[in-house]
Scaffold this motif. Structure first.
Motif, PDB file in Angstrom:
ATOM      1  N   ARG A   1       0.995  -1.211  -0.343  1.00  0.00           N
ATOM      2  CA  ARG A   1      -0.195  -0.223   0.051  1.00  0.00           C
ATOM      3  C   ARG A   1       0.797   1.193  -0.221  1.00  0.00           C
ATOM      4  O   ARG A   1       0.612   2.558  -0.854  1.00  0.00           O
ATOM      5  CB  ARG A   1      -1.004   0.048   1.621  1.00  0.00           C
ATOM      6  CG  ARG A   1      -2.068   0.896   1.604  1.00  0.00           C
ATOM      7  CD  ARG A   1      -3.276   0.776   1.979  1.00  0.00           C
ATOM      8  NE  ARG A   1      -4.031  -0.429   1.828  1.00  0.00           N
ATOM      9  CZ  ARG A   1      -4.412  -0.114   0.577  1.00  0.00           C
ATOM     10  NH1 ARG A   1      -4.526   0.700  -0.379  1.00  0.00           N
ATOM     11  NH2 ARG A   1      -5.144  -1.309  -0.330  1.00  0.00           N
ATOM     12  N   GLY A   2       1.729   1.052   0.914  1.00  0.00           N
ATOM     13  CA  GLY A   2       2.684   2.001   1.023  1.00  0.00           C
ATOM     14  C   GLY A   2       3.794   2.245  -0.286  1.00  0.00           C
ATOM     15  O   GLY A   2       4.040   3.951  -0.617  1.00  0.00           O
TER      16      GLY A   2
ATOM     17  N   LEU B   1       2.455   1.925  -3.634  1.00  0.00           N
ATOM     18  CA  LEU B   1       0.876   2.161  -4.564  1.00  0.00           C
ATOM     19  C   LEU B   1       1.639   3.781  -5.452  1.00  0.00           C
ATOM     20  O   LEU B   1       1.975   5.090  -4.580  1.00  0.00           O
ATOM     21  CB  LEU B   1      -0.182   2.716  -4.264  1.00  0.00           C
ATOM     22  CG  LEU B   1      -1.166   1.429  -3.912  1.00  0.00           C
ATOM     23  CD1 LEU B   1      -2.308   1.915  -3.020  1.00  0.00           C
ATOM     24  CD2 LEU B   1      -0.806   0.671  -5.384  1.00  0.00           C
TER      25      LEU B   1
ATOM     26  N   PRO C   1       1.270   7.326  -7.755  1.00  0.00           N
ATOM     27  CA  PRO C   1       0.578   8.223  -7.337  1.00  0.00           C
ATOM     28  C   PRO C   1      -0.671   8.466  -7.725  1.00  0.00           C
ATOM     29  O   PRO C   1      -0.966   7.850  -9.757  1.00  0.00           O
ATOM     30  CB  PRO C   1       1.476   9.885  -7.964  1.00  0.00           C
ATOM     31  CG  PRO C   1       2.525   8.945  -7.677  1.00  0.00           C
ATOM     32  CD  PRO C   1       2.531   7.869  -7.534  1.00  0.00           C
TER      33      PRO C   1
ATOM     34  N   ASN D   1      -3.514   5.913  -7.437  1.00  0.00           N
ATOM     35  CA  ASN D   1      -3.797   4.588  -7.128  1.00  0.00           C
ATOM     36  C   ASN D   1      -4.563   4.407  -6.101  1.00  0.00           C
ATOM     37  O   ASN D   1      -3.909   3.160  -5.152  1.00  0.00           O
ATOM     38  CB  ASN D   1      -2.714   4.025  -7.462  1.00  0.00           C
ATOM     39  CG  ASN D   1      -2.401   3.981  -9.335  1.00  0.00           C
ATOM     40  OD1 ASN D   1      -3.112   3.467  -9.830  1.00  0.00           O
ATOM     41  ND2 ASN D   1      -1.651   4.404  -9.697  1.00  0.00           N
ATOM     42  N   GLU D   2      -3.935   5.122  -5.305  1.00  0.00           N
ATOM     43  CA  GLU D   2      -3.876   5.181  -3.350  1.00  0.00           C
ATOM     44  C   GLU D   2      -5.528   4.336  -3.402  1.00  0.00           C
ATOM     45  O   GLU D   2      -5.667   3.482  -1.841  1.00  0.00           O
ATOM     46  CB  GLU D   2      -4.408   6.744  -2.840  1.00  0.00           C
ATOM     47  CG  GLU D   2      -2.401   7.619  -3.273  1.00  0.00           C
ATOM     48  CD  GLU D   2      -2.406   7.802  -4.314  1.00  0.00           C
ATOM     49  OE1 GLU D   2      -3.435   7.782  -5.224  1.00  0.00           O
ATOM     50  OE2 GLU D   2      -1.907   8.797  -4.411  1.00  0.00           O
ATOM     51  N   ASP D   3      -6.654   4.326  -4.036  1.00  0.00           N
ATOM     52  CA  ASP D   3      -7.864   3.648  -4.176  1.00  0.00           C
ATOM     53  C   ASP D   3      -7.632   2.303  -4.626  1.00  0.00           C
ATOM     54  O   ASP D   3      -8.411   1.630  -4.131  1.00  0.00           O
ATOM     55  CB  ASP D   3      -8.635   4.504  -4.341  1.00  0.00           C
ATOM     56  CG  ASP D   3      -9.089   4.582  -5.502  1.00  0.00           C
ATOM     57  OD1 ASP D   3      -7.791   4.359  -6.871  1.00  0.00           O
ATOM     58  OD2 ASP D   3     -10.467   4.876  -6.780  1.00  0.00           O
ATOM     59  N   SER D   4      -6.730   1.651  -5.098  1.00  0.00           N
ATOM     60  CA  SER D   4      -6.179   0.352  -5.227  1.00  0.00           C
ATOM     61  C   SER D   4      -6.414  -0.421  -4.713  1.00  0.00           C
ATOM     62  O   SER D   4      -6.037  -0.105  -3.625  1.00  0.00           O
ATOM     63  CB  SER D   4      -5.263   0.230  -6.074  1.00  0.00           C
ATOM     64  OG  SER D   4      -4.463  -1.122  -5.970  1.00  0.00           O
TER      65      SER D   4
END
Ligand SMILES: Cc1cc2nc3c(=O)[nH]c(=O)nc-3n(C[C@H](O)[C@H](O)[C@H](O)COP(=O)(O)OP(=O)(O)OC[C@H]3O[C@@H](n4cnc5c(N)ncnc54)[C@H](O)[C@@H]3O)c2cc1C
Length: 624
Positions: free
Chosen positions: A237-238, A240, A242, A244-247
């Motif tokens: 998650r860290g 991801l 820019p 794509n934060e909601d992936s």
């Protein structure tokens, strides 16, 4: 991959012949054998009249010298054998076995290459050509062109699953499906299995596997992201990119969830593993389990051959080699119902199946597609399997699929020598410096997933060098920490060049800053202070025995755009509808990490785990 012409290969052929090999050959043909005269200046002497005997010659293969023993007797090639080679396990060894046999059978050096290992095939033919000429025979008498037999059969068959491409994803899927009881046919266009598999490093993530749990006595390892799925997801998650934060990282979750069961299954059916890098001082990238025996260009090759053989042991499974899938077929309702394929022998296959798996690899060897999807890489050389020509992706598109184009146009590069020996692990096997054309230190050059971070540009010039001392030369030849001797071929190929002094290397290679960089490096090595790249454990480069230099270049090796699939490998349309009966995995489906909004990392892990996962999904959906 660069093809070495026969003329080029001949230029490399034998000058000196190893005494031990010559003696072995002589012993094997006692009483009648004669050897090429290697006395005086160590050069074999061509005989004027045909002289029967055993001739050991060599030619440069894909990795290093291939030594071939050719027995000429009574005007014929009586025997031919590769007596020593270091070719890639799972690729070149097929040529080493098959080409000499074909030469003897047909009494010709002009036999078809083993498709998938042309460089090794050509080298063996060049060595035998030289033996014939040394013996004083006329090469024209042994040059009849042998072509593959054409049968032109029309074959119609029906199975449960047809797998298009027997590379990493295809072999794993087929082996697993065969166990589930499916009637499986793998169609592979080359003469040999494996695609990119044997070229791969092949460490696999093993989170959740029985082996890892057994290893992890204290639970310490399972409390790290490498060994714990939830922690791994959190760590990803860290990372991801820019935007794509909601992936939801759903593809990576499948990859990391299936890795453990897949590792257990492989282990259960007989694939050997070795545990790497879990002890103090070991390299961090090698955490986890790795296919064995051997490592890069070894372990995975053995596993690949094992899987291919295993598939054919099942009465319900088979591999059709030298057979190219040309199109997908549909039934009367318009749904995918199988494939058409053409054999190298002219056979035409119509294979009907309840499920079709697209596992044909990527498209790095398709110039048009590269130009279209990676314009920045148009015309560039890709150091990958020659079979990565993208037609299977095109079949998916023709069936209504869509390409996930990640749009960044960026591809992972890794390091190769000038002669295209892969050097992704050189930073670990060869403690030293990577310097640019000025001799300036470039830092570590590779990231955690071994992708090269060096760009060839005005600042760095058009090449760079790996520089190391005599002690590092020994670890390059044979790295005990990683159980790795692949780079020994750099010395045999004379791509690792020794200079008597740093001054000589600096002058000959035009690296004016080299001495200053070595001095600076050594000062950091002694002080333990972080250098300008933040590295604290620098190797001390001892130059009293001179210095070794290898010319290096970043090289691209795969494409990461691929067919859109859902997490269960179903091919999807533009509107994300499932295309019934059609599945894809591996490079054909593109980078799993990129689908999740991350950088590309592990092609091999995604191809293998998604191949495994695809088999599980199909077994469920076909109620096998
Ligand atoms: C040199 C190199 C080094 C690598 N190193 C690493 C690494 O260290 N770590 C890592 O994670 N990944 C690595 N990779 C990437 C990894 O190997 C690939 O992502 C993975 O193996 C792809 O597997 P695949 O099954 O999708 O394709 P492949 O293994 O390429 O298999 C595709 C198969 O399909 C066959 N085929 C194609 N078209 C047809 C057709 N029309 N009909 C029939 N058959 C067809 C091909 O002949 C081939 O056998 C490396 C790749 C290369 C080339």
């Amino acid at each position: 991959m660069k093809q070495i012409s026969r003329r080029e290969l001949l230029a490399y052929t034998a000058v000196g012949i190893a005494g031990s090999i010559a003696a072995t050959s002589l012993a094997g043909c006692a009483g009648t054998a004669k050897l090429a005269d290697t006395s005086s200046d160590d050069k074999p002497v061509k005989t004027e009249v045909p002289t029967d005997g055993v001739y050991v010659t060599r030619a440069l293969g894909h990795e290093s010298w291939i030594y071939v023993s050719t027995t000429l007797r009574d005007g014929a090639i009586a025997a031919c054998q590769v007596v020593r080679n270091s070719e890639t396990i799972g690729v070149g060894n097929y040529a080493c076995a098959r080409i000499p046999a074909a030469i003897v059978q047909h009494q010709s050096v002009n036999v078809p290459n083993v498709r998938g290992c042309s460089i090794s095939s050509n080298a063996i033919k060049a060595a035998v050509t030289e033996a014939i000429e040394l013996a004083g025979y006329n090469i024209e008498d042994f040059s009849e062109e042998i072509t593959r037999e054409k049968t032109g059969d029309k074959v119609e068959e029906t199975c449960d699953v047809v797998v298009v491409g027997g590379g990493t994803a295809g072999l794993i899927a087929a082996a697993r499906l065969a166990e589930h009881g499916a009637q499986v046919t793998v169609v592979e266009k080359r003469d040999i299995p494996g695609g990119s598999m044997a070229m791969t490093y092949g460490g696999i993530i093993s989170a959740g596997s029985r082996r890892q749990n057994a290893y992890d006595v204290t639970g310490e390892y399972s409390a790290t992201p490498t060994g714990n799925l939830d922690m791994k997801m959190e760590a990803l998650r860290g990372e991801l990119l820019p935007g794509n934060e909601d992936s939801d990282l759903s593809f990576c979750r499948v990859m990391y969830s299936e890795a453990g069961p897949m590792a257990d299954w492989l282990s259960d059916v007989g694939v050997g593993f070795r545990t790497m890098g879990t002890f103090e001082g070991a390299t961090s990238i090698a955490n986890g389990l790795s296919f064995a025996p051997g490592m890069y260009m070894g372990g995975v090759g053995y596993t690949m051959m094992f899987l291919a053989e295993r598939i054919e042991k099942f009465p319900n499974a088979k591999i059709l080699y030298a057979t190219t899938v040309t199109e997908l077929i549909k039934d009367e309702t318009g749904e995918i119902a199988g494939v058409k394929a053409t054999g190298e022998n002219g056979s035409e296959y119509t294979i009907r199946a309840r499920a079709v798996c697209l596992t044909g690899g990527g498209f790095a060897k398709n110039e048009e597609m590269v130009e279209k999807y990676y314009p920045a890489h148009a015309g560039q050389f890709f150091n990958c399997a020659s079979a990565s020509t993208g037609e299977v992706i095109q079949m998916g598109l023709d069936a209504g699929g869509v390409l996930d184009v990640f749009g960044d146009g960026e591809l992972p590069a890794y390091l190769s020598s000038k002669g295209l020996v892969e050097l992704a692990f050189a930073g670990m096997t060869s403690p030293g410096l990577f310097v640019n054309t000025h001799g300036v230190d470039l830092g570590s050059c590779v990231s955690h997933s071994n992708t090269a971070e060096v760009k060839l540009d005005d600042a760095n010039g058009d090449r760079f060098f790996l520089v190391f001392d005599s002690t590092a030369a020994e670890t390059t030849r044979k790295n005990l920490l990683l159980g790795f001797d692949t780079y020994n071929c750099l010395f045999e190929r004379e791509e690792a060049v020794h200079y008597e002094s740093v001054a000589e290397a600096a002058e000959k290679l035009d690296l004016p800053e080299l001495q200053a960089q070595i001095d600076e490096n050594n000062a950091y090595a002694l002080s333990g202070e972080p250098d300008r790249f933040g590295r604290t454990m620098r190797p001390y480069i001892e130059t009293r025995d001179g210095i070794w230099c290898v010319e290096v270049t970043p090289t691209f090796y795969l494409t990461t755009d691929g067919l859109r699939i859902d997490e269960d490998c179903h091919l999807l349309t533009e509107g994300n509808e499932i295309i019934p009966h059609l599945y894809a995995a591996g490079d054909t489906a593109g980078s799993i990490e990129k689908k999740d909004g991350l950088k590309y990392s592990y092609g091999f892990d995604s191809a293998s785990t998604f191949g495994y996962h695809m088999a599980e999904v199909i077994a469920r959906e076909l109620s096998l």
